[in-house]
Design a protein around this motif. Sequence first.
Motif, short mmCIF file in Angstrom:
data_model
loop_
_atom_site.label_atom_id
_atom_site.label_comp_id
_atom_site.label_asym_id
_atom_site.label_seq_id
_atom_site.Cartn_x
_atom_site.Cartn_y
_atom_site.Cartn_z
N ARG A 40 0.84 -1.22 0.00
CA ARG A 40 0.00 0.00 0.00
C ARG A 40 0.87 1.26 0.00
NH1 ARG A 40 -1.92 3.83 -0.82
NH2 ARG A 40 -3.91 4.79 -0.21
N ASN A 41 1.95 1.23 0.75
CA ASN A 41 2.84 2.38 0.81
C ASN A 41 3.57 2.62 -0.52
OD1 ASN A 41 2.19 2.92 3.47
ND2 ASN A 41 3.87 1.71 4.30
N ALA A 42 3.74 1.54 -1.30
CA ALA A 42 4.43 1.65 -2.59
C ALA A 42 3.51 2.15 -3.70
CB ALA A 42 5.04 0.30 -2.98
N LEU A 43 2.19 2.03 -3.49
CA LEU A 43 1.23 2.49 -4.49
C LEU A 43 1.11 4.02 -4.45
CD1 LEU A 43 -1.56 -0.21 -3.99
CD2 LEU A 43 -0.05 0.01 -5.97
N PRO A 44 0.77 4.64 -5.58
CA PRO A 44 0.73 6.11 -5.64
C PRO A 44 -0.41 6.76 -4.87
CG PRO A 44 -0.01 5.16 -7.71
CD PRO A 44 0.55 4.03 -6.89
N GLY A 45 -1.45 5.99 -4.55
CA GLY A 45 -2.54 6.56 -3.75
C GLY A 45 -3.55 7.37 -4.54
N ALA A 46 -3.65 7.15 -5.84
CA ALA A 46 -4.61 7.91 -6.66
C ALA A 46 -6.05 7.48 -6.42
CB ALA A 46 -4.28 7.73 -8.14
#
Length: 323
Positions: A40-46
Amino acid sequence: MVIVSAAAVTGGIGVVCGVLLAVAAKLFAVEVDQKVIEVRNALPGANCGGCGFAGCDALANAIAAGKAPVNGCPVANKQAHEKIASIMGVTADESEKKVAHVMCQGCDTVAKQKYEYNGVPDCKAAAAVMGGNKSCDKGCLGFGNCKVVCAFDAIEIVDGLAVIDKDKCTSCGKCIEECPKAVIEFVPYKNNVIVGCHNKDFGKAVKDVCSVGCIGCKICEKNCAFDAIHVTDNLAKVDYDKCTHCMVCVEKCPTKAIQGDLLSRKKANIIEEGCIGCTICAKNCPVSAIEGELKKTHKVDPEKCIGCGVCATKCPKKTIEMK
């Protein structure tokens, strides 16, 4: 004494409740997979939903559970995919990116108008009035509903037609969901040959409403040496798995309904020092554009070459370049 007693009772109740909550926390604790947190921390969070899941949290859970590929996020870059792959202990295989494309070229300049629309500038509102103001009731209406929902500034309205910047597109699919004409589809990012039409009517009916529509003449189908394009229900469709980007179909299409940049078309070039004259290239060329005798240097006829790249793929010495 009454106040002291009350305070003591309240404090005691607090202690008992604290102990009970601590015990409950231990008994009913839900274990969190550390991989989920790291992914989750590696995903961009869009949280765009382009991956097919509800958001980044849902995708992280799916990746950690092995239910989604490590490169499942269309917004994340190559470095992010590699980091996620490292977390999961696998390799980040590069799958070809797909982007949204408007399968229509019916801008205001070429598409005929059914009537003058003065209503709310909204595709759905316009479509509710006799299918829209453009004579072609299958094409883009150009009022920009797709542009409004695009969170990545990838869509512009040019001359009454939605145009998508494939380098900005993240494949979130919001524009596809929003379009009332279902004229937006996903296509491979690298593919340079696209049928820019969505109308399945017979040829004359298409010609009557738009000068750049597909008329189902099958000229593209007859001229494709790779069986990569077929006319089905009066509309040409490209098989992207077979297409070599030779652009013969683009060149031959009488209405220019098939899009492709002919100026970027590549030609084969044989590096003479490395050619061993094995004739493999000549035997595999679908248009007989390569000449040469066995064990002698071969040459490409640039006038015949269609830039399909088959010869470069087949050359055992890798002495053929496409440029």
